[in-house]
Design a protein around this motif. Sequence first.
Motif, PDB file in Angstrom:
ATOM      1  N   ALA A  18       0.841  -1.207   0.000  1.00 58.69           N
ATOM      2  CA  ALA A  18       0.000   0.000   0.000  1.00 58.69           C
ATOM      3  C   ALA A  18       0.872   1.251   0.000  1.00 58.69           C
ATOM      4  CB  ALA A  18      -0.927  -0.006   1.211  1.00 58.69           C
ATOM      5  N   ILE A  19       1.928   1.242   0.827  1.00 60.59           N
ATOM      6  CA  ILE A  19       2.853   2.381   0.874  1.00 60.59           C
ATOM      7  C   ILE A  19       3.577   2.531  -0.467  1.00 60.59           C
ATOM      8  CG2 ILE A  19       4.958   3.277   1.952  1.00 60.59           C
ATOM      9  CD1 ILE A  19       4.058   1.817   4.537  1.00 60.59           C
ATOM     10  N   THR A  20       4.039   1.402  -1.013  1.00 60.25           N
ATOM     11  CA  THR A  20       4.758   1.426  -2.297  1.00 60.25           C
ATOM     12  C   THR A  20       3.863   1.935  -3.418  1.00 60.25           C
ATOM     13  OG1 THR A  20       6.102  -0.466  -1.580  1.00 60.25           O
ATOM     14  CG2 THR A  20       6.079   0.033  -3.928  1.00 60.25           C
ATOM     15  N   MET A  21       2.621   1.448  -3.466  1.00 63.91           N
ATOM     16  CA  MET A  21       1.688   1.890  -4.507  1.00 63.91           C
ATOM     17  C   MET A  21       1.386   3.375  -4.384  1.00 63.91           C
ATOM     18  SD  MET A  21      -1.112  -1.164  -4.834  1.00 63.91           S
ATOM     19  CE  MET A  21      -2.225  -0.067  -5.704  1.00 63.91           C
ATOM     20  N   ALA A  22       1.107   3.826  -3.161  1.00 64.46           N
ATOM     21  CA  ALA A  22       0.785   5.246  -2.943  1.00 64.46           C
ATOM     22  C   ALA A  22       1.959   6.121  -3.389  1.00 64.46           C
ATOM     23  CB  ALA A  22       0.458   5.481  -1.475  1.00 64.46           C
ATOM     24  N   PHE A  23       3.175   5.695  -3.042  1.00 64.66           N
ATOM     25  CA  PHE A  23       4.361   6.459  -3.427  1.00 64.66           C
ATOM     26  C   PHE A  23       4.530   6.456  -4.949  1.00 64.66           C
ATOM     27  CE2 PHE A  23       8.860   6.805  -4.476  1.00 64.66           C
ATOM     28  CZ  PHE A  23       9.201   7.973  -3.809  1.00 64.66           C
ATOM     29  N   THR A  24       4.282   5.299  -5.583  1.00 67.82           N
ATOM     30  CA  THR A  24       4.441   5.192  -7.039  1.00 67.82           C
ATOM     31  C   THR A  24       3.440   6.089  -7.769  1.00 67.82           C
ATOM     32  OG1 THR A  24       5.122   2.880  -6.740  1.00 67.82           O
ATOM     33  CG2 THR A  24       4.605   3.586  -8.970  1.00 67.82           C
ATOM     34  N   PHE A  25       2.176   6.081  -7.317  1.00 66.00           N
ATOM     35  CA  PHE A  25       1.171   6.969  -7.916  1.00 66.00           C
ATOM     36  C   PHE A  25       1.578   8.424  -7.746  1.00 66.00           C
ATOM     37  CE2 PHE A  25      -2.092   3.476  -7.736  1.00 66.00           C
ATOM     38  CZ  PHE A  25      -2.496   3.570  -9.053  1.00 66.00           C
ATOM     39  N   ILE A  27       4.662   9.799  -7.216  1.00 62.89           N
ATOM     40  CA  ILE A  27       5.857  10.242  -7.947  1.00 62.89           C
ATOM     41  C   ILE A  27       5.656  10.170  -9.461  1.00 62.89           C
ATOM     42  CG2 ILE A  27       7.081   8.004  -8.081  1.00 62.89           C
ATOM     43  CD1 ILE A  27       9.637   9.647  -7.302  1.00 62.89           C
ATOM     44  N   SER A  28       4.815   9.238  -9.935  1.00 70.42           N
ATOM     45  CA  SER A  28       4.587   9.144 -11.387  1.00 70.42           C
ATOM     46  C   SER A  28       3.761  10.324 -11.898  1.00 70.42           C
ATOM     47  CB  SER A  28       3.889   7.832 -11.738  1.00 70.42           C
ATOM     48  OG  SER A  28       2.628   7.753 -11.114  1.00 70.42           O
ATOM     49  N   GLY A  29       3.061  11.010 -10.996  1.00 68.88           N
ATOM     50  CA  GLY A  29       2.307  12.193 -11.399  1.00 68.88           C
ATOM     51  C   GLY A  29       2.914  13.485 -10.882  1.00 68.88           C
ATOM     52  N   HIS A  30       4.161  13.440 -10.439  1.00 69.83           N
ATOM     53  CA  HIS A  30       4.825  14.607  -9.840  1.00 69.83           C
ATOM     54  C   HIS A  30       5.016  15.716 -10.867  1.00 69.83           C
ATOM     55  CE1 HIS A  30       7.608  16.914  -7.314  1.00 69.83           C
ATOM     56  NE2 HIS A  30       7.230  16.121  -6.311  1.00 69.83           N
ATOM     57  N   ARG A  31       4.960  16.954 -10.377  1.00 67.99           N
ATOM     58  CA  ARG A  31       5.090  18.097 -11.289  1.00 67.99           C
ATOM     59  C   ARG A  31       6.518  18.259 -11.811  1.00 67.99           C
ATOM     60  NH1 ARG A  31       7.192  22.469  -8.489  1.00 67.99           N
ATOM     61  NH2 ARG A  31       7.271  22.245  -6.227  1.00 67.99           N
ATOM     62  N   ALA A  88       9.446  17.013 -13.818  1.00 72.29           N
ATOM     63  CA  ALA A  88       9.575  16.048 -14.912  1.00 72.29           C
ATOM     64  C   ALA A  88      10.652  15.010 -14.638  1.00 72.29           C
ATOM     65  CB  ALA A  88       9.868  16.789 -16.217  1.00 72.29           C
ATOM     66  N   LEU A  89      11.755  15.416 -14.013  1.00 70.94           N
ATOM     67  CA  LEU A  89      12.859  14.489 -13.748  1.00 70.94           C
ATOM     68  C   LEU A  89      12.406  13.346 -12.838  1.00 70.94           C
ATOM     69  CD1 LEU A  89      15.898  14.094 -14.326  1.00 70.94           C
ATOM     70  CD2 LEU A  89      16.358  15.244 -12.138  1.00 70.94           C
ATOM     71  N   LEU A  90      11.600  13.647 -11.839  1.00 75.04           N
ATOM     72  CA  LEU A  90      11.094  12.607 -10.931  1.00 75.04           C
ATOM     73  C   LEU A  90      10.130  11.678 -11.662  1.00 75.04           C
ATOM     74  CD1 LEU A  90      10.514  14.593  -7.597  1.00 75.04           C
ATOM     75  CD2 LEU A  90      12.381  13.026  -8.155  1.00 75.04           C
ATOM     76  N   ARG A  91       9.287  12.255 -12.531  1.00 76.35           N
ATOM     77  CA  ARG A  91       8.363  11.426 -13.303  1.00 76.35           C
ATOM     78  C   ARG A  91       9.123  10.466 -14.216  1.00 76.35           C
ATOM     79  NH1 ARG A  91       5.653  16.237 -14.452  1.00 76.35           N
ATOM     80  NH2 ARG A  91       6.248  16.076 -16.658  1.00 76.35           N
ATOM     81  N   ARG A  92      10.195  10.966 -14.809  1.00 76.72           N
ATOM     82  CA  ARG A  92      10.949  10.162 -15.774  1.00 76.72           C
ATOM     83  C   ARG A  92      11.561   8.930 -15.114  1.00 76.72           C
ATOM     84  NH1 ARG A  92      14.786  13.398 -19.661  1.00 76.72           N
ATOM     85  NH2 ARG A  92      12.716  13.897 -20.481  1.00 76.72           N
ATOM     86  N   TYR A  93      11.995   9.072 -13.882  1.00 74.38           N
ATOM     87  CA  TYR A  93      12.639   7.951 -13.189  1.00 74.38           C
ATOM     88  C   TYR A  93      11.771   7.415 -12.051  1.00 74.38           C
ATOM     89  CZ  TYR A  93      16.470   9.864 -15.874  1.00 74.38           C
ATOM     90  OH  TYR A  93      17.241  10.338 -16.910  1.00 74.38           O
ATOM     91  N   SER A  94      10.463   7.586 -12.221  1.00 73.70           N
ATOM     92  CA  SER A  94       9.525   7.201 -11.163  1.00 73.70           C
ATOM     93  C   SER A  94       9.565   5.708 -10.858  1.00 73.70           C
ATOM     94  CB  SER A  94       8.097   7.616 -11.537  1.00 73.70           C
ATOM     95  OG  SER A  94       7.708   7.026 -12.768  1.00 73.70           O
ATOM     96  N   VAL A  95       9.694   4.872 -11.887  1.00 73.81           N
ATOM     97  CA  VAL A  95       9.702   3.424 -11.669  1.00 73.81           C
ATOM     98  C   VAL A  95      10.928   3.007 -10.869  1.00 73.81           C
ATOM     99  CG1 VAL A  95       9.862   1.169 -12.810  1.00 73.81           C
ATOM    100  CG2 VAL A  95       8.315   2.920 -13.711  1.00 73.81           C
ATOM    101  N   LEU A  96      12.090   3.519 -11.264  1.00 71.50           N
ATOM    102  CA  LEU A  96      13.337   3.186 -10.570  1.00 71.50           C
ATOM    103  C   LEU A  96      13.278   3.637  -9.112  1.00 71.50           C
ATOM    104  CD1 LEU A  96      16.240   2.089 -10.826  1.00 71.50           C
ATOM    105  CD2 LEU A  96      16.952   4.414 -11.432  1.00 71.50           C
ATOM    106  N   ILE A  97      12.847   4.867  -8.883  1.00 75.13           N
ATOM    107  CA  ILE A  97      12.779   5.400  -7.521  1.00 75.13           C
ATOM    108  C   ILE A  97      11.770   4.604  -6.688  1.00 75.13           C
ATOM    109  CG2 ILE A  97      12.189   7.427  -6.123  1.00 75.13           C
ATOM    110  CD1 ILE A  97      13.063   9.141  -8.586  1.00 75.13           C
ATOM    111  N   ALA A  98      10.617   4.294  -7.293  1.00 73.62           N
ATOM    112  CA  ALA A  98       9.570   3.565  -6.570  1.00 73.62           C
ATOM    113  C   ALA A  98      10.029   2.166  -6.162  1.00 73.62           C
ATOM    114  CB  ALA A  98       8.306   3.475  -7.420  1.00 73.62           C
ATOM    115  N   VAL A  99      10.775   1.500  -7.061  1.00 74.61           N
ATOM    116  CA  VAL A  99      11.275   0.151  -6.753  1.00 74.61           C
ATOM    117  C   VAL A  99      12.211   0.196  -5.548  1.00 74.61           C
ATOM    118  CG1 VAL A  99      12.831  -1.674  -7.556  1.00 74.61           C
ATOM    119  CG2 VAL A  99      10.973  -0.880  -9.024  1.00 74.61           C
TER     120      VAL A  99
END
Length: 436
Positions: free
Chosen positions: A166-173, A175-179, A181-192
């Motif tokens: 639940a924490i991982t999913m919330a964080f992934t949602f 960061i993947s929608g973060h304003r 762009a750099l964080l959005r681009r690497y959202s999967v890597l950061i979330a993992v």
Amino acid sequence: MKMIAGSLQWAVFLIASSIAAPVAIAALFHLNGADTASFIQRTMLVLGIAGILQSLFGHKLPINEGPAGLWWGVFTIYTGFVGVLYTTADATLQVLQSGMLYSGLLFILFAATGLMNRLKELFTPTITFVYLLLLVLQLSGTFIKGMMGLPNESGKVDGLIILGCAITMAFTFWISGHRIALLRRYSVLIAVFVGWLVFLLLQKAEVPVFNGIAALSIPDVFVFGPPVIEPGMMITSFFITLLLIANMMASIRVMEGTLKREFHEEVPNRVKQAGIFAGINHFIASAFSAVGPVPISGAAGFVSATKTRALLPFIFGCLIVVIVTFFPAAMLLLSALPAPVAYAVTFVIFTGMVRMAFHELASAKNTEQSLKVAAIGLMTGVGFMFLPPDSVAELPAAIAATLSNGLITGTVVALIYEQWLIWRKRNSKVSGQKCV
């Protein structure tokens, strides 16, 4: 730095989305620990090489290769033939290894004759919608079970794993929608990595032990013996290859739609080249006694979520996977990624696939016809997903593998139904003109 981060992100996504199949197949054939590790190593090596070849010479799209679900199904069915049609597990795996060689020949034959270009025309927006939605529906059960800690020895859900997911999913949602762009681009890597850290804190992640591991390991070829001629597997390979072509077409079609919709990019038709290199990749899979690869539709969701269209990070990501397979310590570290983390992050990526599916349906010209086709395809596909695997066990392997795969069955039924509607409409117009 940007190239390194992008490449590592692709490598993590490729491994996280592909590791389950070789682990499950090794368990089905009761391979010991060393043989299981070797099977995973060879499969990952093949997937990395396949991605590089397709992106450089085949379809030239950032679509990672994964173990084909159809081959996974055939492997599962053939476990029932151990001691019945074939004397040992190794003899059965030798036949399956040969099957991928047959499939590679068929891929190249279909591409060389131009059949693949004709098949691509069949993948209309409606068929792509059915395929995408069935894909998400088929995987959603696996995602949810994995995020609840199932299957496990107790057979009950694990509260701490649910919390971590639940924490991982919330964080992934988030960061993947973060304003930024750099964080959005690497959202999967950061979330993992954030998810991995969460599971370490919850003491639900194993810390790998590197004692006694060899520094370097070279994968063997034709592990289960040289190729053999087996008529039953030849027939199975023919039907499986046709379905794998449909799978490949759908993945290419989905990525083309994503690139056109989000990057305003027109993609040239390279279906013939994709087919030839799909055949070559199956040759490689056969040589390394691994699972046959196929382009993964989830790559479109990854590209959409991270906005990483460039091919170079993808190629280097595949190259990282290839290099890692030669170093058991690195392979052990990456395979230590908790499965629930991979499921939680991938779940978020696949929610984007649902959006893509409805975009495809909205682009269809004949809305009423599309809804009819979608209804038939979805009901058939979902219905077959509930079919007990044991109920088709006594059927020929190719038929059993198809009927036990609701994704393929539903897509094929929708495709046939839509073509029949188009044929009927065309004939009615011709008849009307004759009457006039």
